[in-house]
Write an enzyme that holds these catalytic residues in place. Structure first.
Site, PDB file in Angstrom:
ATOM      1  N   THR A   1       4.035  -0.174 -98.401  1.00 49.52           N
ATOM      2  CA  THR A   1       2.819   0.616 -98.422  1.00 49.52           C
ATOM      3  C   THR A   1       1.764  -0.182 -99.185  1.00 49.52           C
ATOM      4  O   THR A   1       2.115  -1.019-100.011  1.00 49.52           O
ATOM      5  CB  THR A   1       3.056   1.980 -99.109  1.00 49.52           C
ATOM      6  OG1 THR A   1       1.801   2.530 -99.531  1.00 49.52           O
ATOM      7  CG2 THR A   1       3.940   1.882-100.334  1.00 49.52           C
TER       8      THR A   1
ATOM      9  N   GLY B   1      -2.931  -3.338 -96.102  1.00 56.43           N
ATOM     10  CA  GLY B   1      -2.155  -3.921 -95.021  1.00 56.43           C
ATOM     11  C   GLY B   1      -2.407  -5.386 -94.718  1.00 56.43           C
ATOM     12  O   GLY B   1      -1.471  -6.126 -94.382  1.00 56.43           O
TER      13      GLY B   1
ATOM     14  N   THR C   1       0.396   5.549 -97.203  1.00 54.64           N
ATOM     15  CA  THR C   1       1.307   5.371 -96.083  1.00 54.64           C
ATOM     16  C   THR C   1       2.579   6.096 -96.473  1.00 54.64           C
ATOM     17  O   THR C   1       2.778   6.370 -97.648  1.00 54.64           O
ATOM     18  CB  THR C   1       1.610   3.851 -95.876  1.00 54.64           C
ATOM     19  OG1 THR C   1       0.472   3.204 -95.335  1.00 54.64           O
ATOM     20  CG2 THR C   1       2.774   3.579 -94.957  1.00 54.64           C
TER      21      THR C   1
ATOM     22  N   GLY D   1      -2.806  -1.998 -89.121  1.00 54.81           N
ATOM     23  CA  GLY D   1      -2.364  -2.554 -90.401  1.00 54.81           C
ATOM     24  C   GLY D   1      -0.925  -3.042 -90.338  1.00 54.81           C
ATOM     25  O   GLY D   1      -0.357  -3.261 -89.264  1.00 54.81           O
ATOM     26  N   ASP D   2      -0.340  -3.187 -91.495  1.00 53.22           N
ATOM     27  CA  ASP D   2       1.013  -3.744 -91.603  1.00 53.22           C
ATOM     28  C   ASP D   2       2.123  -2.786 -91.169  1.00 53.22           C
ATOM     29  O   ASP D   2       3.185  -3.205 -90.715  1.00 53.22           O
ATOM     30  CB  ASP D   2       1.291  -4.128 -93.062  1.00 53.22           C
ATOM     31  CG  ASP D   2       1.241  -2.897 -93.978  1.00 53.22           C
ATOM     32  OD1 ASP D   2       0.191  -2.228 -93.998  1.00 53.22           O
ATOM     33  OD2 ASP D   2       2.247  -2.586 -94.651  1.00 53.22           O
TER      34      ASP D   2
HETATM   35  N1  GLY Z   1      -0.546  -0.056 -95.304  1.00 46.95           N
HETATM   36  C1  GLY Z   1      -1.305   0.714 -94.435  1.00 46.95           C
HETATM   37  C2  GLY Z   1      -2.363   0.006 -93.770  1.00 46.95           C
HETATM   38  O1  GLY Z   1      -2.938  -0.926 -94.316  1.00 46.95           O
HETATM   39  O2  GLY Z   1      -2.680   0.353 -92.660  1.00 46.95           O
END
Ligand code: GLY
Length: 320
Positions: A239, A242, A188, A218-219
């Site tokens: 990052t 997520g 990310t 995701g997050d």
């Molecule tokens: N941190 C990126 C995702 O999990 O989408």
């Protein structure tokens, strides 16, 4: 009063292979140059973060924009969030497939919509209505990623164990979300900034996890999870894997602690430790207070990072 500007960026926390280290360091360096030159001219933290993240999205080294990891069905699906800590305005997009720079669509949402968050076709139509070109998804897909997806899917079919995850194995816990993805399956980009006017901002952009199901978010683009900014606390970008970050609302967890008086330098490693202890999560964080104090941490083998202050830029691929 003029504040000393700071820009911090990351290019993902994961098991960055040796042969990709140089490209990661160069990429975060370029993003710093782009964003910091704006801060020096008096631009807002939000402008600098948008510009730095755009640069990272345009660099195919990273899992954001063109060159992102592919979904299970071989497409690029992107999520991004931009948040201005001075005004608490925010803009997010998720599951967009036809935008080259989702962070710019997030900026349009922040500036021009009464809403905060758009997904899929609605997000693309909003961006197009405000002047962003819509492209074919194939323009975002690299052969490198087709090969990476094919390998991941053949490993999955063969039932190969994940040998790259160093965290708890949860041998007795069969719930699907506790099956940690390999450390080479996500990445990310993100940035946090403090401008001369004393405002902070944060942005995060991602192609999500390799081989994800279409429609999975995701997050990164969720407020308080992978990104958050509030002048009364701090600016943060995360990052990593997520799902655990989302369940812990980890960005807000970290900024709340800064608001209570703890330093970002203390809170950043505490957040990553909490992520690991509570849910076996892995990832990285950049955290910046309005007073210019900052913290960086990760529990992955590597995290591409860069910091720029009036003393100049510094970059690396591990926080010791
Ligand atoms: N941190 C990126 C995702 O999990 O989408």
């Amino acid at each position: 009063m003029s504040h000393t500007p700071i820009l911090i960026v990351h290019g993902g926390a994961w098991a960055i292979p040796d042969d990709m280290l140089e490209a990661h360091e160069q990429g975060v360096f370029d993003a710093l140059q782009t964003g910091y030159s704006l801060l020096e001219l008096g631009a807002s933290a939000t402008d600098a973060v948008e510009a730095a993240v755009t640069k990272l999205e345009d660099d195919t080294t990273f899992d954001a924009g063109r060159g992102s990891f592919l979904t299970r069905d071989g497409r690029v699906q992107l999520d991004a969030l931009l948040m201005d800590g001075g005004t608490m305005r925010a803009g997010g997009v998720a599951c967009v497939e036809r935008l080259r720079n989702p962070i710019q669509a997030a900026r349009l949402v922040l500036d021009r919509s009464p809403h905060i968050y758009f997904v899929g076709q609605g997000a693309e139509e909003f961006a197009a209505a405000h002047g962003m070109p819509l492209i074919d998804n194939s323009e975002l897909v690299l052969d490198r990623e087709r090969e990476r997806l094919a390998l991941a899917q053949s490993n999955e079919r063969a039932g190969l164990p994940d040998l790259t995850f160093a965290g708890p194995t949860f041998a007795d816990d069969k719930s699907p979300e506790t099956a940690a993805p390999p450390l080479d399956s996500h990445d990310t980009v993100g940035a946090v900034a403090l401008d001369q006017h004393g405002n902070i901002a944060a942005g995060t952009s991602t192609g999500g996890t390799l081989n994800k199901d279409p429609g999975r978010v995701g997050d990164s683009s969720l407020i308080g999870c992978g990104c958050y900014a509030d002048n009364q606390s701090a600016a943060v970008s995360l990052t990593g894997w997520g799902e655990p970050i989302m369940k812990l609302v980890l960005g807000k967890w970290a900024t709340d602690r800064v608001q209570l008086g703890r330093s970002p330098e203390q809170v950043a490693p505490e957040a990553i430790s909490y992520l690991h202890k509570r849910l076996g999560g892995h990832g990285g964080i950049i955290l910046l207070g309005r007073d210019g104090r900052y913290g960086l941490a990760h529990n992955t083998p590597r995290m591409a990072w860069g910091i720029c202050t009036p003393d100049g830029p510094r970059t690396g691929t591990r926080i010791e």
